[in-house]
Motif scaffolding. Structure first.
Motif, PDB file in Angstrom:
ATOM      1  N   MET A 227       0.853  -1.193   0.000  1.00  0.00           N
ATOM      2  CA  MET A 227       0.000   0.000   0.000  1.00  0.00           C
ATOM      3  C   MET A 227       0.891   1.246   0.000  1.00  0.00           C
ATOM      4  SD  MET A 227      -1.238   0.390   3.974  1.00  0.00           S
ATOM      5  CE  MET A 227      -0.035   0.640   5.286  1.00  0.00           C
ATOM      6  N   ARG A 228       0.302   2.381  -0.418  1.00  0.00           N
ATOM      7  CA  ARG A 228       1.005   3.645  -0.388  1.00  0.00           C
ATOM      8  C   ARG A 228       0.933   4.234   1.023  1.00  0.00           C
ATOM      9  NH1 ARG A 228      -1.962   7.349  -3.273  1.00  0.00           N
ATOM     10  NH2 ARG A 228      -3.739   5.968  -2.899  1.00  0.00           N
ATOM     11  N   ALA A 229       2.019   4.857   1.435  1.00  0.00           N
ATOM     12  CA  ALA A 229       2.053   5.456   2.775  1.00  0.00           C
ATOM     13  C   ALA A 229       3.075   6.574   2.801  1.00  0.00           C
ATOM     14  CB  ALA A 229       2.404   4.400   3.823  1.00  0.00           C
ATOM     15  N   ALA A 230       2.811   7.574   3.640  1.00  0.00           N
ATOM     16  CA  ALA A 230       3.826   8.571   3.949  1.00  0.00           C
ATOM     17  C   ALA A 230       4.763   7.965   4.989  1.00  0.00           C
ATOM     18  CB  ALA A 230       3.182   9.843   4.483  1.00  0.00           C
ATOM     19  N   LEU A 231       6.024   8.298   4.904  1.00  0.00           N
ATOM     20  CA  LEU A 231       6.998   7.723   5.828  1.00  0.00           C
ATOM     21  C   LEU A 231       7.975   8.813   6.270  1.00  0.00           C
ATOM     22  CD1 LEU A 231       7.839   4.885   6.990  1.00  0.00           C
ATOM     23  CD2 LEU A 231       9.600   4.873   5.210  1.00  0.00           C
ATOM     24  N   ILE A 232       8.046   9.014   7.586  1.00  0.00           N
ATOM     25  CA  ILE A 232       9.096   9.870   8.136  1.00  0.00           C
ATOM     26  C   ILE A 232      10.300   8.968   8.346  1.00  0.00           C
ATOM     27  CG2 ILE A 232       9.804  11.333  10.064  1.00  0.00           C
ATOM     28  CD1 ILE A 232       6.895  12.133  10.429  1.00  0.00           C
ATOM     29  N   GLU A 233      11.281   9.107   7.471  1.00  0.00           N
ATOM     30  CA  GLU A 233      12.418   8.187   7.455  1.00  0.00           C
ATOM     31  C   GLU A 233      13.479   8.550   8.484  1.00  0.00           C
ATOM     32  OE1 GLU A 233      13.988   7.954   3.539  1.00  0.00           O
ATOM     33  OE2 GLU A 233      12.133   7.241   2.638  1.00  0.00           O
ATOM     34  N   ALA A 234      13.670   9.847   8.661  1.00  0.00           N
ATOM     35  CA  ALA A 234      14.710  10.359   9.556  1.00  0.00           C
ATOM     36  C   ALA A 234      14.332  11.792   9.880  1.00  0.00           C
ATOM     37  CB  ALA A 234      16.076  10.288   8.873  1.00  0.00           C
ATOM     38  N   PRO A 235      14.935  12.384  10.901  1.00  0.00           N
ATOM     39  CA  PRO A 235      14.615  13.774  11.204  1.00  0.00           C
ATOM     40  C   PRO A 235      14.746  14.666   9.972  1.00  0.00           C
ATOM     41  CG  PRO A 235      15.889  12.845  12.983  1.00  0.00           C
ATOM     42  CD  PRO A 235      15.869  11.799  11.895  1.00  0.00           C
ATOM     43  N   GLY A 236      13.652  15.369   9.661  1.00  0.00           N
ATOM     44  CA  GLY A 236      13.647  16.283   8.528  1.00  0.00           C
ATOM     45  C   GLY A 236      13.355  15.651   7.190  1.00  0.00           C
ATOM     46  N   LYS A 237      13.124  14.338   7.146  1.00  0.00           N
ATOM     47  CA  LYS A 237      12.925  13.673   5.858  1.00  0.00           C
ATOM     48  C   LYS A 237      11.623  12.880   5.851  1.00  0.00           C
ATOM     49  CE  LYS A 237      15.065  10.592   2.451  1.00  0.00           C
ATOM     50  NZ  LYS A 237      16.210   9.685   2.164  1.00  0.00           N
ATOM     51  N   VAL A 238      10.680  13.301   5.001  1.00  0.00           N
ATOM     52  CA  VAL A 238       9.415  12.588   4.840  1.00  0.00           C
ATOM     53  C   VAL A 238       9.212  12.317   3.360  1.00  0.00           C
ATOM     54  CG1 VAL A 238       8.118  14.769   4.801  1.00  0.00           C
ATOM     55  CG2 VAL A 238       6.920  12.632   5.279  1.00  0.00           C
ATOM     56  N   THR A 239       8.797  11.091   3.038  1.00  0.00           N
ATOM     57  CA  THR A 239       8.625  10.688   1.645  1.00  0.00           C
ATOM     58  C   THR A 239       7.330   9.902   1.491  1.00  0.00           C
ATOM     59  OG1 THR A 239       9.831   8.606   1.977  1.00  0.00           O
ATOM     60  CG2 THR A 239      11.121  10.522   1.268  1.00  0.00           C
ATOM     61  N   LEU A 240       6.928   9.706   0.263  1.00  0.00           N
ATOM     62  CA  LEU A 240       5.825   8.799  -0.042  1.00  0.00           C
ATOM     63  C   LEU A 240       6.438   7.514  -0.576  1.00  0.00           C
ATOM     64  CD1 LEU A 240       2.638   8.973  -0.047  1.00  0.00           C
ATOM     65  CD2 LEU A 240       2.877   8.965  -2.524  1.00  0.00           C
ATOM     66  N   THR A 241       5.987   6.379  -0.041  1.00  0.00           N
ATOM     67  CA  THR A 241       6.604   5.117  -0.403  1.00  0.00           C
ATOM     68  C   THR A 241       5.559   4.006  -0.410  1.00  0.00           C
ATOM     69  OG1 THR A 241       8.468   3.644   0.119  1.00  0.00           O
ATOM     70  CG2 THR A 241       7.207   4.521   1.984  1.00  0.00           C
ATOM     71  N   THR A 242       6.021   2.790  -0.607  1.00  0.00           N
ATOM     72  CA  THR A 242       5.157   1.604  -0.550  1.00  0.00           C
ATOM     73  C   THR A 242       5.602   0.728   0.612  1.00  0.00           C
ATOM     74  OG1 THR A 242       4.819   1.633  -2.952  1.00  0.00           O
ATOM     75  CG2 THR A 242       4.325  -0.424  -1.795  1.00  0.00           C
TER      76      THR A 242
END
Length: 329
Positions: free
Chosen positions: A1-16
């Motif tokens: 499914m598609r989801a927003a992901l906060i990967e690290a401080p200051g970094k947010v992406t859209l991913t699967t």
């Protein structure tokens, strides 16, 4: 499914990410709408969440599309709003009824994957079924409203109080709407954002100004509420409390934020300084209030964006544009 992901401080992406699977007493919710909140910004800054990456989103509602093996209270197709609170029910605070102060406090979208995705998992006990006349796309407002209800539980407001609210973003406006319904004699609002002040006027505040010094009330206010988390607003607000009055810290500050108090004044004028943390026995009541029309979603929700624009929505929220921003997966 598609989801927003906060990967690290200051970094947010859209991913699967993998589709969620419910535990025995959990359900899968097809997310209709997920609101953005100041807490999401704190997570993005590296605060609150113990580990990253995480799928954010603690304000959401949707349709039940998956049932755990031991769920009988809900059925496929039920429309629900989700209380994100996750408590241990074992620590001293849980056992004394202060679950929101749980030693192992956790929350959907804060410490475990949340609603900024096509699907989210929630305990069945956290789901509140929505009446037919409530739009599921609007029901993401119930979670912040439940925080405001908790704030008024802490205040125990008395009739005919003079109220001053710092901040006319979503939470300040919700506190305004509840103040009007808890018998306040007057509700004044201050904010440096003219557009947000205009909304406070639209909702019927008594007076609106860029600063409390513009309002003629030298004796102070019975109730002062900070809904900003801003150090300057907090410092100013503490000094505006009338004798025997109460200051409520409702806005979420950065960890490093500080304010100075005058202990003798607090003693001599019997001033109360208190706080309100998240949700406590208030979610179901907020859902009931919401169903009565206590909030106008068309006023409170200023932007509805697709999930693909979650990173841009976060940036827009950070800049102070609009009121409540929701993404609709």
């Amino acid at each position: 499914m598609r989801a927003a992901l906060i990967e690290a401080p200051g970094k947010v992406t859209l991913t699967t990410v993998p589709d969620p699977t419910p535990g025995p007493r959990e359900v899968v919710v097809d997310v209709a709408a997920c609101g953005l909140c100041g807490t999401d910004l704190h997570i993005l800054q590296g605060e609150f969440a113990p580990t990253l990456p995480i799928v954010p989103g603690h304000e959401f509602a949707g349709e039940v599309v998956g049932l755990g093996s031991e769920v009988s209270e809900l059925a496929l197709g039920d429309r629900v709003a989700v209380d994100p609170s996750l408590y241990c029910y074992e620590c001293r605070y849980c056992r004394s009824g202060h679950n929101n102060l749980c030693d192992r406090w956790a929350a959907i979208g804060v410490t475990v994957s949340g609603g900024a995705a096509e699907y989210a998992v929630a305990p069945v006990a956290n789901c509140v079924r929505l009446p037919d006349h409530v739009s599921v796309a609007d029901a993401a407002l119930i979670e912040p409203l439940s925080c405001a209800v908790r704030g008024y539980d802490v205040l125990g407001s008395r009739l005919a109080a003079q109220v001053l609210i710092y901040g006319s973003g979503t939470m300040g406006l919700m506190m305004l709407e509840l103040a009007k319904r808890t018998g306040a004699a007057a509700v004044d609002v201050v904010d440096v954002n003219p557009e947000r002040l205009a909304t406070a006027r639209q909702l019927g505040c008594s007076r609106a100004a860029a600063g409390a010094e513009e309002l003629d009330r030298p004796q102070g206010w019975d109730v002062v509420i900070d809904a900003t988390g801003n150090a300057a607003a907090i410092q100013d607000g503490i000094g505006r409390v009338a004798k025997a009055g109460t200051f409520l810290q409702f806005g979420v500050s950065d960890y490093a934020t500080t304010a100075t108090i005058e202990p003798y004044k607090i003693y001599n004028q019997e001033i109360t300084i208190t706080g309100s943390m998240a949700v406590l026995h208030s979610y179901e009541r907020a859902a009931e209030l919401f169903a009565t029309g206590v909030l106008d979603p068309e006023v409170f929700i200023s932007h509805r964006l697709p999930l693909e624009r979650y990173p841009q929505a976060m940036e827009q929220f950070r800049s102070g544009q609009g009121r409540k921003i929701v993404v609709e997966p």
